[in-house]
Scaffold this active site. Structure first.
Site, PDB file in Angstrom:
ATOM      1  N   ASP A  54       0.863  -1.174   0.000  1.00 29.34           N
ATOM      2  CA  ASP A  54       0.000   0.000   0.000  1.00 29.34           C
ATOM      3  C   ASP A  54       0.910   1.238   0.000  1.00 29.34           C
ATOM      4  O   ASP A  54       2.126   1.149   0.215  1.00 29.34           O
ATOM      5  CB  ASP A  54      -0.991  -0.007   1.174  1.00 29.34           C
ATOM      6  CG  ASP A  54      -2.221   0.855   0.847  1.00 29.34           C
ATOM      7  OD1 ASP A  54      -2.145   1.665  -0.111  1.00 29.34           O
ATOM      8  OD2 ASP A  54      -3.247   0.730   1.524  1.00 29.34           O
TER       9      ASP A  54
HETATM   10  C1  BGC Z   1      -5.050   3.189  -0.191  1.00 29.08           C
HETATM   11  C2  BGC Z   1      -5.133   2.139  -1.270  1.00 29.08           C
HETATM   12  C3  BGC Z   1      -4.985   2.792  -2.619  1.00 29.08           C
HETATM   13  C4  BGC Z   1      -3.663   3.525  -2.656  1.00 29.08           C
HETATM   14  C5  BGC Z   1      -3.363   4.159  -3.994  1.00 29.08           C
HETATM   15  C6  BGC Z   1      -3.825   4.074  -0.352  1.00 29.08           C
HETATM   16  O1  BGC Z   1      -3.862   5.160   0.511  1.00 29.08           O
HETATM   17  O2  BGC Z   1      -5.047   2.566   1.071  1.00 29.08           O
HETATM   18  O3  BGC Z   1      -6.321   1.438  -1.159  1.00 29.08           O
HETATM   19  O4  BGC Z   1      -5.086   1.836  -3.625  1.00 29.08           O
HETATM   20  O5  BGC Z   1      -3.671   4.533  -1.684  1.00 29.08           O
HETATM   21  O6  BGC Z   1      -4.160   5.234  -4.246  1.00 29.08           O
END
Ligand code: BGC
Length: 765
Positions: A302
């Site tokens: 993540d």
């Molecule tokens: C989120 C993810 C997301 C990623 C990219 C993160 O803050 O937890 O679910 O895919 O950002 O945008």
């Protein structure tokens, strides 16, 4: 080239077989053809890997955010210029948040034409509920219990995103959650692992289709692996501490279903699980996902989650965090700058075996080959397709259909709904009624503000009634896309008087209240989950003037609406329904669409009941003993019952269940049948639900577990017999060592229209 020819030859074989219609022979041959295609990809991947320097390999494991949009905190040590330099050196394997054919082509061109090996980028984006045309938030879609519709919704989202140059979505989010305070419940399928698993499968299949190599399908990403939906106290990113039974029986099943449906990527998570951050958790990523489940796609971290292991107090510095993450099985680094800066040294120092890097790179290259990016890196970059597909009528129709299916009728006293179509004076009240941005919900980064149809616009499409509108009160102030904070405590009441006077002269009042689309979502946990600001007061004030109120809720999570439930005659749960929101709501209010949604998450009576969920365990003191008794499992100030149970939802018609029959056909197969009759006056759809209870087991089992459902449409007076087949998959469970089995003994079943179903029977295995 030779392999490409072989691949094309395989495709010809497949299509000629399909046209011959040799169904059985086809499936056997097809399997062998596909495995040969896979083999040929493996050969290509190995050949390419052999040419790569260690820096180029690590580059494939490095993902950068585009230079335009930012969906998380920007790391201090990264800037656009450095990213650009890395891109040119072939040190970037993927980018996220680059969108639109023009921009995607720009970055792809650098990767393909300016780097030594010309390896194409994989372009990721959060296509969570639609891309530019927005579909209902995933929690709302889950309320449809309509797997085909959910699959189609993912499919059209994939088509739109693919037309815009994107080839990989960070969806579906398959985190089960029982805590309505957590802002990201809007992004999942609710509280139940059975429903959640089927929806996970539908979404993966929708995004990926049958052939990932087509230009209108994109790779899916099951996230967040794992436990992210169980944060302590509902606060986003918080500590997760759950036992093995919950991990195996509740949290993991939707991920397993996503893997089995062919999800090509997984995303790990921000949270720690039982003391170990998910990003650095080898038990999760290596033992379970890549080991036991044999997952051969890749795992992306993540956003910045490798670095966050330092704040978790698990890694002392970025170097150590990178070492932990790669060893634990995280293949691609999203925006931590950890792999690109640390891995080469770690390999040189002998701390990280290059074989781990090779494995990660092979996984990433494999998915790029499967997407067909090596054959044509610009296959997603076609301006004509972009123009034709985005916002097309076909996609608009699909999101409208999905929106109608997602609506749940919570209350309808004296058949206040559907509304009469002519001669009525209707007062519409509430800021959300006139909002063309809020219905887009939280994940709508490619959509423009103001592109949703408001409730007011939807109602005005019906011409037979007179409509007056009053805002009454604001819901938020200072709104911008992804604002740092949304003010919930809006206190201005100067609009109340006008709202009251509009209500006084109306036959029916429609109040659109709840939360703004950005009150839920990432980083948007709430400690109180009622109507925000002064909306509750507005509701009570208007009610004094006119009791004939239809309350339309807009929200991304279960809300505590006790007062409304006790006083307001009609309540419609309309979530955040996306671009076509207003039309969907109006069509339901006017009865042109008979609602059939059922809640995918329990609605609590107050926030103190949270986490509240239907498939809880019993306790040693579960039921109400003698009156006045204190020592049983309960609260002294609120009952144990929820406001609305999981699986609940009404229709403009009524249904009756009868003639429940159970037939045990072997020691792991049981057939259950029931008659379902439409006992009302209009055609309608019902989600018939089957719950089981394994009465006694070596590890205690929940009081009820959903194990089957069917969406059935019936004409008035029509009866259908519904059959549910229970196999070892439905009857078994994981013990505390992660071993799955069916334990013989007594099982109870419950069949009906919600988790409160009362028609019951038992059988022995
Ligand atoms: C989120 C993810 C997301 C990623 C990219 C993160 O803050 O937890 O679910 O895919 O950002 O945008």
């Amino acid at each position: 080239m030779k392999n490409l020819v072989t691949y094309l030859a395989f495709s010809v074989i497949i299509s000629s077989m399909i046209s011959c219609g040799e169904a059985k022979a086809r499936s056997t041959k097809q399997n062998s053809v596909f495995s040969e295609v896979k083999d040929s990809i493996a050969i290509k991947v190995d050949a390419l890997l052999a040419k790569m320097t260690i820096e180029e390999k690590i580059g494939q494991m490095n993902q950068y955010n585009g230079f335009w949009d930012v969906t998380g905190p920007v790391p201090q040590n990264g800037d656009a210029a450095q990213k650009y330099e890395h891109l040119k050196k072939g040190w970037v394997g993927s980018m996220l948040n680059v969108k639109g054919v023009t921009d995607v082509r720009k970055v792809q061109k650098i990767a393909v034409e300016e780097t030594r090996l010309g390896i194409p980028l994989i372009i990721g984006f959060d296509v969570i509920h639609g891309y530019k045309t927005i579909s209902p938030i995933p929690l709302a879609e889950a309320a449809s219990w309509d797997l085909e519709a959910i699959k189609l919704s993912a499919q059209v989202a994939a088509e739109e995103a693919a037309a815009s140059g994107i080839n990989w979505t960070f969806a579906p989010m398959v985190d089960i959650s029982r805590d309505a305070r957590w802002g990201r419940v809007m992004e999942g399928a609710g509280e139940d692992p059975y429903l959640g698993s089927l929806i996970a499968k539908a979404r993966v299949q929708g995004f990926q289709g049958d052939d990932l190599a087509l230009a209108n399908t994109i790779a899916a990403c099951a996230k967040h692996f794992v436990g992210y939906g169980f944060p302590e106290d509902g606060k986003d990113y918080n500590t997760v501490d759950v036992g093995t039974s919950t991990l195996y029986n509740i949290i993991l099943p939707p991920f397993k279903a996503a893997k089995e449906a062919g999800a090509r990527t997984f995303m790990n998570a921000f949270n720690e699980l039982n003391g170990i951050p998910a990003t650095g958790n080898a038990f999760l990523q290596r033992d379970i996902l890549k080991g036991e489940w044999n997952f051969d796609g890749f795992v992306v971290t993540d956003w910045g989650s490798i670095n966050e292991m330092i704040a978790h107090r698990y890694a002392e510095n970025r170097n150590m965090a990178a070492e932990i993450a790669i060893k634990a099985g995280a293949d691609m680094d999203m925006e931590s700058y950890a792999y690109v800066n640390e891995l080469a040294t770690l390999v040189k120092e002998g701390k990280v075996d290059e074989a781990l890097i090779d494995d990660a790179v092979k996984r990433i290259l494999r998915v790029k080959y499967e997407l067909g990016l090596f054959e044509d890196p610009y296959k997603y970059c076609n301006e004509a397709v972009e123009k034709e597909v985005i916002g097309s009528k076909r996609i608009m129709d699909a999101v409208l259909d999905m929106a109608k299916k997602s609506i749940v009728l919570l209350k309808n006293e004296n058949n206040l709904l559907p509304l009469k179509k002519n001669g009525q004076k209707i007062a519409v009240i509430g800021a959300l009624a006139d909002d063309t941005t809020s219905p887009l919900g939280s994940w709508r980064i490619a959509a423009d503000d103001g592109t949703a149809v408001s409730v007011l616009e939807g109602l005005k499409a019906y011409k037979g009634n007179t409509i007056t509108y009053e805002k009454g009160a604001d819901v938020v102030t200072g709104e911008t896309l992804f604002p740092k904070e949304l003010t919930i405590n809006v206190s201005e009441k100067s609009g109340f008087a006008a709202a009251v006077s509009a209500a006084k002269s109306a036959d029916v009042v429609i109040m659109v209240l709840g939360e703004h689309g950005l009150h839920s979502g990432e980083g948007r946990s709430r400690s109180e989950i009622g109507l925000t600001g002064v909306q509750q007061e507005l509701l009570e004030t208007v009610y004094k003037a006119n009791k004939n109120i239809v309350l339309v809720l807009n929200n991304g999570r279960p809300l505590t609406i006790n007062w409304a439930d006790a006083h307001i005659p009609a309540i419609v749960e309309a979530w955040h329904l996306g671009t076509q929101s207003g039309h969907a709501i109006a069509q339901v209010l006017y009865g042109d669409y008979n609602p059939s949604g059922k809640l995918p998450m329990t609605f609590p009576k107050n926030v103190g009941q949270v986490p509240i969920y239907y498939n809880h365990k019993s306790t040693g003191r579960p039921t109400i003993p003698a009156p006045g008794e204190v020592f049983w499992s309960h609260y002294t100030d609120v009952s144990n019952a929820p406001l609305y149970p999981f699986g609940y939802g009404l229709s403009y018609t009524t249904f009756e269940y009868s003639d429940l029959k159970v037939n045990v056909t072997s020691n792991t197969t049981v057939t259950v049948s029931v008659n379902l009759t439409n006992t009302g006056n209009v055609k309608g759809k019902e989600v018939a639900q089957l719950y089981i209870r394994d009465e006694f087991a070596s590890v205690t089992r929940p009081v009820r577990e959903l194990k089957g459902f069917e969406l059935v449409e019936l004409q008035p007076n029509e009866t259908k017999t519904i059959t549910f087949n229970l196999t070892d998959q439905e009857l078994g469970f994981y013990n505390n060592n992660g071993k799955f089995s069916v334990e013989p003994g007594t099982f109870s079943i419950f069949v009906g229209g919600s988790s409160d179903a009362t028609l019951t029977s038992q059988f022995e295995l």
